[in-house]
Design a protein around this motif. Structure first.
Motif, PDB file in Angstrom:
ATOM      1  N   VAL A   1       0.823  -1.217   0.000  1.00  0.00           N
ATOM      2  CA  VAL A   1       0.000   0.000   0.000  1.00  0.00           C
ATOM      3  C   VAL A   1       0.860   1.271   0.000  1.00  0.00           C
ATOM      4  N   PHE A   2       2.105   1.174   0.558  1.00  0.00           N
ATOM      5  CA  PHE A   2       2.900   2.401   0.717  1.00  0.00           C
ATOM      6  C   PHE A   2       4.171   2.358  -0.105  1.00  0.00           C
ATOM      7  N   ARG A   3       4.548   3.541  -0.573  1.00  0.00           N
ATOM      8  CA  ARG A   3       5.724   3.636  -1.425  1.00  0.00           C
ATOM      9  C   ARG A   3       6.993   3.386  -0.621  1.00  0.00           C
ATOM     10  N   ARG A   4       7.074   4.045   0.550  1.00  0.00           N
ATOM     11  CA  ARG A   4       8.299   3.874   1.351  1.00  0.00           C
ATOM     12  C   ARG A   4       7.993   3.042   2.587  1.00  0.00           C
ATOM     13  N   ALA A   5       8.101   1.741   2.422  1.00  0.00           N
ATOM     14  CA  ALA A   5       7.813   0.836   3.543  1.00  0.00           C
ATOM     15  C   ALA A   5       8.773  -0.330   3.468  1.00  0.00           C
ATOM     16  N   ARG A   6       9.202  -0.796   4.651  1.00  0.00           N
ATOM     17  CA  ARG A   6      10.018  -2.003   4.613  1.00  0.00           C
ATOM     18  C   ARG A   6       9.659  -2.916   5.782  1.00  0.00           C
ATOM     19  N   ILE A   7       9.756  -4.202   5.492  1.00  0.00           N
ATOM     20  CA  ILE A   7       9.424  -5.196   6.521  1.00  0.00           C
ATOM     21  C   ILE A   7      10.659  -5.405   7.374  1.00  0.00           C
ATOM     22  N   ILE A   8      10.477  -5.347   8.681  1.00  0.00           N
ATOM     23  CA  ILE A   8      11.625  -5.546   9.570  1.00  0.00           C
ATOM     24  C   ILE A   8      11.343  -6.698  10.538  1.00  0.00           C
ATOM     25  N   GLY A   9      12.389  -7.227  11.103  1.00  0.00           N
ATOM     26  CA  GLY A   9      12.253  -8.283  12.112  1.00  0.00           C
ATOM     27  C   GLY A   9      12.037  -9.639  11.468  1.00  0.00           C
ATOM     28  N   ARG A  10      12.648 -10.647  12.059  1.00  0.00           N
ATOM     29  CA  ARG A  10      12.463 -11.980  11.487  1.00  0.00           C
ATOM     30  C   ARG A  10      11.375 -12.728  12.245  1.00  0.00           C
TER      31      ARG A  10
END
Ligand code: ATP
Ligand code: MG
Length: 466
Positions: free
Chosen positions: A106-115
């Protein structure tokens, strides 16, 4: 999982909700009733008074964006609690039924963090909004736990109600919808906040066993927010405090750091002491509270940190740790000099000795060592006020922090106040005044000798810190 039938037109939603709100206002005035939706009490704006304007720009963009894409999205946790208490939230977290991948799309500047715990960071300029997918607690019988019942994995997605139940305190389990300005409350958190009570959700003993850090959170949040800990929530802490020794050091360290940098370190520590939570299992606090010489200095350092946070000035963990350990360094330094070692060599050896000795107990990560050592090594240099030395000290990048540290030493009575006033004037004086202020350089002959030394051999006036 999410089909297009779930997607709603945001414009239609917002017009509809405004209409409903107007209708409510007209019919019920200020006393709009609390609706019950499933297991939740839905508290209207007219009752709680937290307006959408109190939500950060980024958090509004996130909830609006997710809702426009057909998902549920709420501001959750500490931010809702703080707004209800009329405090400025530190940051805004969002909870949603979208999976991390769906959020990211949904967002242009997003990143998934954490395992283990997959969260999404959505960035808007300076602001980062942390977005988590609704999760559910896993029953202790089914969950992976350690030998003492501490839950090691609770990473299953769930719904909003389950997400509320896995949170720690009722005050931390409220969901705020910026579009409708409604609060969803599953555990009577709204009433508890209004009554100023911090109450554990579920059976406190079970919840502390699952995660002993909750005991520290109870103390920290109640001291920071001025809330009473509900008696049933406080009661098991005394007998369960030993469980904290099974918590991984890094986690304990993070919690201690939050406590020390909460802006309320002094009341937090007093409360930990009052609840006897500072002993044994929290070696960092033992060091802070039980070093006889340093207590005054440490208390001043903590007050100073609280003050800086209140004034929104920068604070650094390294500065605080350097302060916490300063008197240990001083004692070791003196012992080594008494045994005949040269001052500089003795200082290096003392720093290493103290850091090594504390490492096992305190879990202060090594990344802070360099700055702590710089601050310590600069301290003796404040006493050298002859020749060019003060100017060289002034030019160092970390002068300001070292100077603040030295002021604490003056305030605690360790060094003469005159030293602090001299440096206060010297750093702001013009060149003529500085020349007048400099003391005669008694190190002249020594200096010539030093010049002939091999580069790299440390001397008192040229401590290897910059
Ligand atoms: P602060 O103002 O210090 O950030 P906070 O309550 O927001 O306080 P966070 O550590 O940011 O604390 O956690 C965010 C939310 O996550 C909490 O409000 C709570 O709902 C939940 N939470 C955090 N730690 C735990 C825990 N150990 N057990 C259960 N829920 C937790
Ligand atoms: Mg928070």
């Amino acid at each position: 999982m999410y089909n297009s039938a779930r997607r709603r037109d945001p414009a239609a939603i917002s017009t509809f909700s405004t209409m409903i709100k107007r209708l409510f206002k007209r019919v019920f005035g200020k006393s709009a009733p609390v609706r019950v939706v499933g297991a939740a009490h839905v508290i209207p704006y007219e009752k709680h008074g937290v307006s959408r304007d109190g939500i950060s720009h980024g958090a509004k963009r996130v909830t609006d964006g997710l809702q426009a894409a057909g998902f549920q999205a709420f501001v959750v946790g500490g931010a809702v609690r703080d707004l209800l208490l009329d405090r400025q939230p530190k940051d805004f977290d969002v909870a949603t039924d979208a999976t991390p991948e769906e959020v990211k799309r949904v967002f242009r500047r997003a990143r998934i963090i954490g395992r283990r715990f997959r969260l999404v960071h959505v960035m808007f300029g300076e602001e980062t909004v942390e977005v988590s997918t609704f999760r559910r607690a896993i029953d202790a019988e089914d969950a992976e736990t350690d030998a003492h019942g501490r839950i090691l994995r609770d990473n299953e997605f769930g719904d909003q109600q389950q997400d509320a139940a896995r949170r720690d305190f009722t005050a931390n389990a409220l969901f705020y919808d910026p579009a409708t300005q409604e609060i969803f409350d599953y555990h009577n958190g709204y009433a508890d906040i209004r009554a100023n009570v911090l109450r554990m959700i579920g059976d406190p003993e079970v919840r502390y066993r699952e995660d002993p850090v909750r005991m520290l959170r109870a103390v920290r949040l109640s001291a920071k927010l001025g809330m009473k800990i509900d008696p049933a929530t406080a009661a098991p802490i005394f007998k369960m405090k030993e469980l904290l020794s099974n918590v991984p050091e890094a986690r304990l360290f993070d919690e201690m750091l939050k406590l020390l940098l909460s802006g309320h370190a002094m009341p937090c520590i007093k409360k930990l002491r009052a609840m006897d939570l500072h002993h044994g299992m929290l070696p960092m606090l033992d060091v802070i509270l039980e070093q006889p010489m340093g207590e005054k200095f440490v208390m001043l350092a903590l007050e100073n940190t609280d003050q800086r946070i209140a004034e929104e000035k920068a604070t650094s963990p390294a500065f605080l740790f350097a302060a916490l350990l300063w008197h240990e360094v001083l004692a070791a330094w003196k012992a080594k000099q008494d045994a005949g070692e040269k001052p500089i060599g003795a200082m290096h050896a003392a720093m290493d000795e103290v850091l090594d000795r504390q490492r096992a107990q305190l879990a202060i990560p090594r990344r802070y060592d360099t700055v702590m050592k710089e601050l310590w090594l600069m301290q003796p240099r404040f006493e050298q006020r002859g020749g060019q030395r003060p100017l060289r000290l002034l030019a160092l990048p970390r002068f300001r922090a070292a100077y603040d540290f030295m002021l604490l030493r003056c305030e605690s009575g360790e060094v003469e106040t005159e030293l602090g006033t001299w440096w206060e004037e010297f750093q702001h004086a013009n060149d003529d005044r500085r020349a007048e202020m400099l003391l005669p350089d008694t190190g002249g002959p020594k200096k010539r000798r030093r010049r002939s030394k091999k580069p790299g051999s440390a001397t008192q006036s040229e401590l290897p810190i910059d």
